[in-house]
Design a protein around this motif. Sequence first.
Motif, PDB file in Angstrom:
ATOM      1  N   MET A   1     -26.209 -39.876  88.052  1.00 21.92           N
ATOM      2  CA  MET A   1     -24.701 -40.455  87.870  1.00 21.92           C
ATOM      3  C   MET A   1     -24.177 -41.716  89.655  1.00 21.92           C
ATOM      4  N   CYS A   2     -24.171 -42.873  89.709  1.00 17.83           N
ATOM      5  CA  CYS A   2     -24.047 -43.303  91.312  1.00 17.83           C
ATOM      6  C   CYS A   2     -22.580 -43.387  90.950  1.00 17.83           C
ATOM      7  N   TRP A   3     -22.147 -42.671  92.432  1.00 20.04           N
ATOM      8  CA  TRP A   3     -20.585 -42.448  92.775  1.00 20.04           C
ATOM      9  C   TRP A   3     -19.994 -44.115  92.867  1.00 20.04           C
ATOM     10  N   PRO A   4     -19.006 -44.122  92.574  1.00 19.69           N
ATOM     11  CA  PRO A   4     -18.416 -45.678  91.926  1.00 19.69           C
ATOM     12  C   PRO A   4     -18.253 -47.095  93.550  1.00 19.69           C
ATOM     13  N   SER A   5     -18.736 -47.988  93.333  1.00 16.76           N
ATOM     14  CA  SER A   5     -19.215 -48.676  94.630  1.00 16.76           C
ATOM     15  C   SER A   5     -17.305 -48.364  95.704  1.00 16.76           C
ATOM     16  N   VAL A   6     -17.379 -48.846  96.471  1.00 17.73           N
ATOM     17  CA  VAL A   6     -16.018 -49.258  97.136  1.00 17.73           C
ATOM     18  C   VAL A   6     -15.631 -50.005  96.590  1.00 17.73           C
ATOM     19  N   ALA A   7     -16.124 -51.826  95.824  1.00 18.26           N
ATOM     20  CA  ALA A   7     -15.850 -52.729  95.419  1.00 18.26           C
ATOM     21  C   ALA A   7     -15.124 -52.321  93.684  1.00 18.26           C
ATOM     22  N   ALA A   8     -15.911 -51.544  93.535  1.00 17.08           N
ATOM     23  CA  ALA A   8     -15.464 -51.189  92.326  1.00 17.08           C
ATOM     24  C   ALA A   8     -14.118 -50.517  92.370  1.00 17.08           C
ATOM     25  N   LEU A   9     -13.658 -49.726  93.322  1.00 14.62           N
ATOM     26  CA  LEU A   9     -12.827 -48.757  93.608  1.00 14.62           C
ATOM     27  C   LEU A   9     -11.714 -49.864  93.763  1.00 14.62           C
ATOM     28  N   THR A  10     -11.550 -50.389  94.768  1.00 11.38           N
ATOM     29  CA  THR A  10     -10.921 -51.567  95.069  1.00 11.38           C
ATOM     30  C   THR A  10     -10.531 -52.201  93.790  1.00 11.38           C
ATOM     31  N   LEU A  11     -11.267 -52.893  93.018  1.00 10.31           N
ATOM     32  CA  LEU A  11     -11.171 -53.552  91.789  1.00 10.31           C
ATOM     33  C   LEU A  11      -9.919 -52.918  90.847  1.00 10.31           C
ATOM     34  N   LEU A  12     -10.232 -50.886  90.975  1.00 12.41           N
ATOM     35  CA  LEU A  12      -9.242 -50.366  89.947  1.00 12.41           C
ATOM     36  C   LEU A  12      -7.944 -50.043  90.718  1.00 12.41           C
ATOM     37  N   ASP A  13      -8.401 -49.937  92.542  1.00  8.23           N
ATOM     38  CA  ASP A  13      -6.689 -49.665  92.311  1.00  8.23           C
ATOM     39  C   ASP A  13      -5.932 -51.251  92.607  1.00  8.23           C
ATOM     40  N   LYS A  14      -6.179 -51.866  92.670  1.00  7.78           N
ATOM     41  CA  LYS A  14      -5.559 -52.946  92.295  1.00  7.78           C
ATOM     42  C   LYS A  14      -5.148 -53.652  90.524  1.00  7.78           C
ATOM     43  N   LEU A  15      -6.334 -53.435  90.148  1.00 10.97           N
ATOM     44  CA  LEU A  15      -5.764 -52.818  88.581  1.00 10.97           C
ATOM     45  C   LEU A  15      -4.253 -52.417  87.922  1.00 10.97           C
ATOM     46  N   ILE A  16      -4.867 -51.077  88.912  1.00 13.02           N
ATOM     47  CA  ILE A  16      -3.435 -49.735  88.623  1.00 13.02           C
ATOM     48  C   ILE A  16      -2.537 -50.304  89.813  1.00 13.02           C
ATOM     49  N   THR A  17      -2.445 -50.384  90.506  1.00 11.91           N
ATOM     50  CA  THR A  17      -1.453 -51.533  91.359  1.00 11.91           C
ATOM     51  C   THR A  17      -0.702 -52.493  90.573  1.00 11.91           C
ATOM     52  N   ALA A  18      -1.060 -53.048  89.728  1.00  8.36           N
ATOM     53  CA  ALA A  18      -0.742 -54.624  89.028  1.00  8.36           C
ATOM     54  C   ALA A  18       0.599 -54.176  88.061  1.00  8.36           C
ATOM     55  N   SER A  19       0.459 -52.880  87.623  1.00  6.99           N
ATOM     56  CA  SER A  19       0.934 -52.605  85.950  1.00  6.99           C
ATOM     57  C   SER A  19       0.821 -50.819  86.195  1.00  6.99           C
ATOM     58  N   PRO A  20       2.302 -50.426  86.252  1.00  9.84           N
ATOM     59  CA  PRO A  20       1.888 -48.581  85.282  1.00  9.84           C
ATOM     60  C   PRO A  20       1.916 -48.497  84.575  1.00  9.84           C
ATOM     61  N   ASP A  21       1.406 -49.612  83.312  1.00 14.67           N
ATOM     62  CA  ASP A  21       0.905 -49.249  82.336  1.00 14.67           C
ATOM     63  C   ASP A  21      -0.160 -49.006  81.795  1.00 14.67           C
ATOM     64  N   TYR A  22      -1.232 -49.533  83.073  1.00 16.40           N
ATOM     65  CA  TYR A  22      -2.260 -49.750  82.424  1.00 16.40           C
ATOM     66  C   TYR A  22      -2.749 -48.270  83.014  1.00 16.40           C
TER      67      TYR A  22
END
Length: 112
Positions: free
Chosen positions: A1-22
């Motif tokens: 299994m590969c560690w999540p890429s910087v791009a994937a982590l950046t996307l997840l960070d933005k999604l989680i920041t966009a809504s506290p309900d995510y």
Amino acid sequence: MCWPSVAALTLLDKLITASPDYQLHYSGDFDLKGLQIAAHFFARYPGHFIPWHIDPAAYMTALQASGVAAPSVELAQLDTLPAIFAPLVATLQVHKQWTYQEGIAHLLTSFT
């Protein structure tokens, strides 16, 4: 299994920041690296991380499909994981085998 890429982590960070309900539902391999990734997400996204089929029952199902001997040095490192994974860690240490999420594909594709 590969560690999540910087791009994937950046996307997840933005999604989680966009809504506290995510929420981030994560499933991974039942090996040291897979659980370290899960632990990373647990720490990075507190209150948003939901382990998805990362439990003793799912592990036992995956183990029926295939298993690979886990090196004792890696098994010892499981003790560094957060307490949320303790039941799974105990089961892994009993069976001393890694297994992979392909063994639970039917669980991951079922929405019941």
